[in-house]
Scaffold this motif. Sequence first.
Motif, PDB file in Angstrom:
ATOM      1  N   VAL A  67     -50.414  60.415  17.841  1.00 36.17           N
ATOM      2  CA  VAL A  67     -50.168  59.075  18.398  1.00 36.17           C
ATOM      3  C   VAL A  67     -48.949  58.448  17.740  1.00 36.17           C
ATOM      4  CG1 VAL A  67     -51.068  56.725  18.515  1.00 36.17           C
ATOM      5  CG2 VAL A  67     -52.541  58.637  19.135  1.00 36.17           C
ATOM      6  N   VAL A  68     -48.855  58.583  16.415  1.00 31.82           N
ATOM      7  CA  VAL A  68     -47.705  58.025  15.685  1.00 31.82           C
ATOM      8  C   VAL A  68     -46.419  58.737  16.079  1.00 31.82           C
ATOM      9  CG1 VAL A  68     -46.703  57.716  13.391  1.00 31.82           C
ATOM     10  CG2 VAL A  68     -49.126  57.270  13.755  1.00 31.82           C
ATOM     11  N   LEU A  69     -46.475  60.055  16.233  1.00 39.04           N
ATOM     12  CA  LEU A  69     -45.278  60.812  16.575  1.00 39.04           C
ATOM     13  C   LEU A  69     -44.786  60.503  17.994  1.00 39.04           C
ATOM     14  CD1 LEU A  69     -46.143  64.324  15.048  1.00 39.04           C
ATOM     15  CD2 LEU A  69     -44.593  62.583  14.122  1.00 39.04           C
ATOM     16  N   LEU A  70     -45.712  60.249  18.912  1.00 29.85           N
ATOM     17  CA  LEU A  70     -45.333  59.999  20.300  1.00 29.85           C
ATOM     18  C   LEU A  70     -45.061  58.527  20.596  1.00 29.85           C
ATOM     19  CD1 LEU A  70     -47.848  62.344  22.182  1.00 29.85           C
ATOM     20  CD2 LEU A  70     -45.427  62.738  21.750  1.00 29.85           C
ATOM     21  N   ARG A  74     -43.014  56.066  23.743  1.00 27.69           N
ATOM     22  CA  ARG A  74     -43.819  55.165  24.568  1.00 27.69           C
ATOM     23  C   ARG A  74     -44.789  55.923  25.461  1.00 27.69           C
ATOM     24  NH1 ARG A  74     -39.699  50.423  26.536  1.00 27.69           N
ATOM     25  NH2 ARG A  74     -41.593  49.203  26.474  1.00 27.69           N
ATOM     26  N   GLN A  75     -45.395  56.957  24.888  1.00 26.76           N
ATOM     27  CA  GLN A  75     -46.369  57.752  25.625  1.00 26.76           C
ATOM     28  C   GLN A  75     -47.772  57.187  25.412  1.00 26.76           C
ATOM     29  OE1 GLN A  75     -45.743  60.147  27.811  1.00 26.76           O
ATOM     30  NE2 GLN A  75     -43.554  59.792  27.426  1.00 26.76           N
ATOM     31  N   PRO A  76     -48.628  57.237  26.439  1.00 21.76           N
ATOM     32  CA  PRO A  76     -49.998  56.729  26.271  1.00 21.76           C
ATOM     33  C   PRO A  76     -50.789  57.587  25.297  1.00 21.76           C
ATOM     34  CG  PRO A  76     -49.737  57.831  28.397  1.00 21.76           C
ATOM     35  CD  PRO A  76     -48.372  57.728  27.798  1.00 21.76           C
ATOM     36  N   ALA A 195     -53.365  51.110  32.996  1.00 23.52           N
ATOM     37  CA  ALA A 195     -53.340  49.739  32.470  1.00 23.52           C
ATOM     38  C   ALA A 195     -52.581  49.675  31.161  1.00 23.52           C
ATOM     39  CB  ALA A 195     -54.776  49.236  32.287  1.00 23.52           C
ATOM     40  N   ARG A 196     -52.780  50.660  30.301  1.00 21.48           N
ATOM     41  CA  ARG A 196     -52.092  50.654  29.007  1.00 21.48           C
ATOM     42  C   ARG A 196     -50.604  50.966  29.153  1.00 21.48           C
ATOM     43  NH1 ARG A 196     -57.240  51.268  28.608  1.00 21.48           N
ATOM     44  NH2 ARG A 196     -58.397  50.721  26.723  1.00 21.48           N
ATOM     45  N   ILE A 197     -50.243  51.817  30.106  1.00 22.92           N
ATOM     46  CA  ILE A 197     -48.822  52.084  30.350  1.00 22.92           C
ATOM     47  C   ILE A 197     -48.127  50.829  30.863  1.00 22.92           C
ATOM     48  CG2 ILE A 197     -47.222  53.329  31.858  1.00 22.92           C
ATOM     49  CD1 ILE A 197     -48.974  55.767  31.624  1.00 22.92           C
ATOM     50  N   LEU A 198     -48.748  50.132  31.806  1.00 20.98           N
ATOM     51  CA  LEU A 198     -48.152  48.912  32.352  1.00 20.98           C
ATOM     52  C   LEU A 198     -47.971  47.852  31.272  1.00 20.98           C
ATOM     53  CD1 LEU A 198     -50.078  48.615  35.735  1.00 20.98           C
ATOM     54  CD2 LEU A 198     -47.663  49.132  35.442  1.00 20.98           C
ATOM     55  N   THR A 438     -43.783  57.140  32.221  1.00 23.39           N
ATOM     56  CA  THR A 438     -43.112  56.023  31.538  1.00 23.39           C
ATOM     57  C   THR A 438     -41.595  56.099  31.636  1.00 23.39           C
ATOM     58  OG1 THR A 438     -44.983  55.783  30.019  1.00 23.39           O
ATOM     59  CG2 THR A 438     -42.886  54.825  29.341  1.00 23.39           C
ATOM     60  N   PRO A 439     -40.947  57.222  31.280  1.00 19.40           N
ATOM     61  CA  PRO A 439     -39.473  57.234  31.379  1.00 19.40           C
ATOM     62  C   PRO A 439     -38.957  57.078  32.798  1.00 19.40           C
ATOM     63  CG  PRO A 439     -40.318  59.421  30.813  1.00 19.40           C
ATOM     64  CD  PRO A 439     -41.450  58.471  30.684  1.00 19.40           C
ATOM     65  N   VAL A 440     -39.648  57.656  33.784  1.00 17.28           N
ATOM     66  CA  VAL A 440     -39.180  57.531  35.168  1.00 17.28           C
ATOM     67  C   VAL A 440     -39.287  56.087  35.643  1.00 17.28           C
ATOM     68  CG1 VAL A 440     -39.669  58.175  37.553  1.00 17.28           C
ATOM     69  CG2 VAL A 440     -39.644  59.928  35.781  1.00 17.28           C
ATOM     70  N   VAL A 441     -40.412  55.438  35.360  1.00 16.75           N
ATOM     71  CA  VAL A 441     -40.584  54.050  35.799  1.00 16.75           C
ATOM     72  C   VAL A 441     -39.572  53.137  35.115  1.00 16.75           C
ATOM     73  CG1 VAL A 441     -42.172  52.095  35.788  1.00 16.75           C
ATOM     74  CG2 VAL A 441     -43.014  54.367  36.367  1.00 16.75           C
TER      75      VAL A 441
END
Length: 873
Positions: A67-70, A74-76, A195-198, A438-441
């Motif tokens: 989680v820390v590395l990603l 901005r990855q879920p 929801a978390r990505i948004l 995330t990167p595409v949006v």
Amino acid sequence: MDSLPTDTLPEEVRNATHPKEMGTVVCYSPMMITTNGIWQGVNPLEFSLPLFILQMSVIVVTTRLLVVLLKPFRQPRVIAEILSGVVLGPSLLGQVDVWANMVFPQRSLLTLETVAHLGLLYFLFLVGLEMDIDVIKRSGKKALFVALAGMALPFCIGIATSFIFRHQVSRNVHQTSFLLFLGVALSVTAFPVLARILAEIKLLNTELGRIAMSAAIVNDMCAWILLALAIAISEVDSTALSSLWVLLSGVLFVLFCFYAVRPCMWWLIRRIPEGEGVSDMQVSLILTGVMLAGVCTDAIGIHSVFGAFVYGLVIPSGPLGVSLIEKIEDFVTGLLLPLFFAISGLRTNVRMVRDPVTVGLLVLVFMMASFAKVMGTIIITALYTMPFREGIALGFLMNTRGLVEMIVLNIGRDKEVLDDESFAVMVLVSVAMTTLVTPVVLGVHRTKRRLVGYKRRNLQRIRHDSELRMLACVHTTRNVPSVLSLLDLSNPNKRSPIFIYALHLVELTGRASNMLAAAAASSASKQNRSGGGGGGSSSSSLPAVTDHIFNAFEEYERVTGGVSIQTLAAVSPYATMHEDVSVLAEDKHVSLIVVPFHKQQTVDGGMETINPSVRAFNESLLSASPCSVAILVDRGLSAAAARMTSEHNVALLFFGGPDDREALAYAWRMVEHPGVTLTVVRFLPPDYRARSVSNNPNSYSRASSEDSRAITINPGEGRSEVEMDEDYLNEFRARNQGNGNISYAIKTVANSEETVAAIRGMDTSAHELYVVGRRPGEAGSAMTSALEEWMENPELGPIGDMLVSSDFSMTVSVLVVQQYVVAGAPVASASSDPVRQYLSNANQRPAASGAYRATATGGNSRWSGSSTTTVGF
């Protein structure tokens, strides 16, 4: 240890405890749970409890590390959880025999998988709690059609292509069940992950985010219905009659939950006393019901998680749901849920991917289904005349995969609908697709910044009796009375109306209880609450704190003339919350942002810190705001006695500089109030001499005969801050000549000690509010330089910090104002800028950043070209 042939055990036990290619199941003594210790010569990892604790610790630590590395990407979090299982499984670390036999031996998987499914059971209960079924009623046709198009096209792709490669990925399986499993896996959208990505990319409160959230809820519910149908008919040996009984029993279970369990929950909510929470006994009974619902659906023949999900879905949104989530969420999502993803990873063996034809077909079908989901969404958005870029962004958001797809793939593997190779490929491709969202949006969806024509970014640039657009931020209900009191003093009326954007700031923590507020915030504007038949349900779905805040502001608007209020809510981490506020202020063309101080008054009159993060938010907003900012320190302004009185005494401490002129501009608006008495106290050094400060004696003159309220500035060459102070004060005196509610006083002070003594000598009981500038006077002025070195709260400036300090005898409310100056403001030349660019960073020391510097604007400025400049237009 004994090994038994697998043909003596049920199919479920074989699937749960051992890979399909193995022919034995390892059994162990139930007494071998705890060890006698290493000093007895016993290996603790030979016993189930120490081994399980080690496995859980390894899984949780690995997940948190990923989680820390990603996080920079901005990855879920679900990506890190799935990848941690792949890393710990046979794809990577499982290739090391010592690791596989010591940490994850085959005999331990039964215990690990049992606890993992218990965690999965409660997490799906939480997902059901997160969803508001009323959102389907008020989501509108647009979100409904987006959800249907995002499911129908990928599902049809799955049906059409399943006939092509059914022999490559699955054998001896009923074709209908395979078709349904593949269709659900290809068409599902993960609502919790979305929801978390948004929220992470700050689209939750946009129109795009609202449509995506509503469509994802509809999509998720349809996916669960199809999954239950697929499970019911997936048994190879089942007959049509048994599958029919499974379906009928599932329908009866759902009806029982909605028409028997849900009324019981409403009855329970009504029995909770006002202001009290849910009792421990009630929480225990409800959580026990989760397991009973899982047992029922498992006995019916549908997976147990379906029962937990429906059970959570029927619990009404509100205090009961939030209380349940807060009690179990951290334990379930932090410790138990990663076990399920670890089990999925342990089942994912990349080395089993050998057939390029199977892999190619699976990847092709997955990509076609994802493309079909994007195309279906684009078609719907085009019909509703939404921008093409938003259609692409929405299509990719609907391709978010997560827990539901992992459940579908795991059940499909347990039912032998998918083999190991197909399972591994589908897991990896799902992870890859979610990683791209995330990167595409972010690349496709660009927020429009409407800056053209937005020049009224501070109070000095607008008329004191014109419309004022203000953004009032509140964190808790305790901030509301002081803001309303400040609005009363600001003299709202039909001649000088005030338009307020009341913004409730909610910290985004990533927790599901917090996401309830996030989902509610997407429709939490006043228009949505008051308009249409769905207004009641929308209001009831709001968190209690947000609802109370909105009701207070709307009631104030109802009883007060000259005020228009729009209630809004923003959910964001405190680290980036100032960005959301700045964007909203720019979008709404706000001239002033009012935020509460991070300390609140205690019973004994002292000040205590409520939330340290609020201080960091205020400092960040001061340095990044697109308009002027005021920090309100409430020390009695919100008291009922202060609000009910008809006379209010306000004091303005004027040292000079842009911020003090901005404070005077706000006090100018206050003094129009018939019940406000203003005392302007000007502090001057001993060597100060009054002078004719402007080269042109008509520096401030009427703009035109048509509008006598406008102020015209004839900027002279080389105007200093002192000259602009004199001009503005003279104009204030001239415009308010004969006003008996205004009094003037001059204090001559040579240093900071005399400044403190002069302020202490003022009548503390005569005023209820002090208005001061954040950076008083010129940088390095002897009147305040010593105070700057001892500031506890740099965001208040030296004077504001002194007024609220614990060792200062005064207990009055303080409004600290910082002026914003537009870079490239309308000027005639570089040396005649009427208001200097204020380059101060709240996070730096005042000595290093407190200077006022002129903005170098050339003669080719797009607003230059005239010898006169009119303020207020």
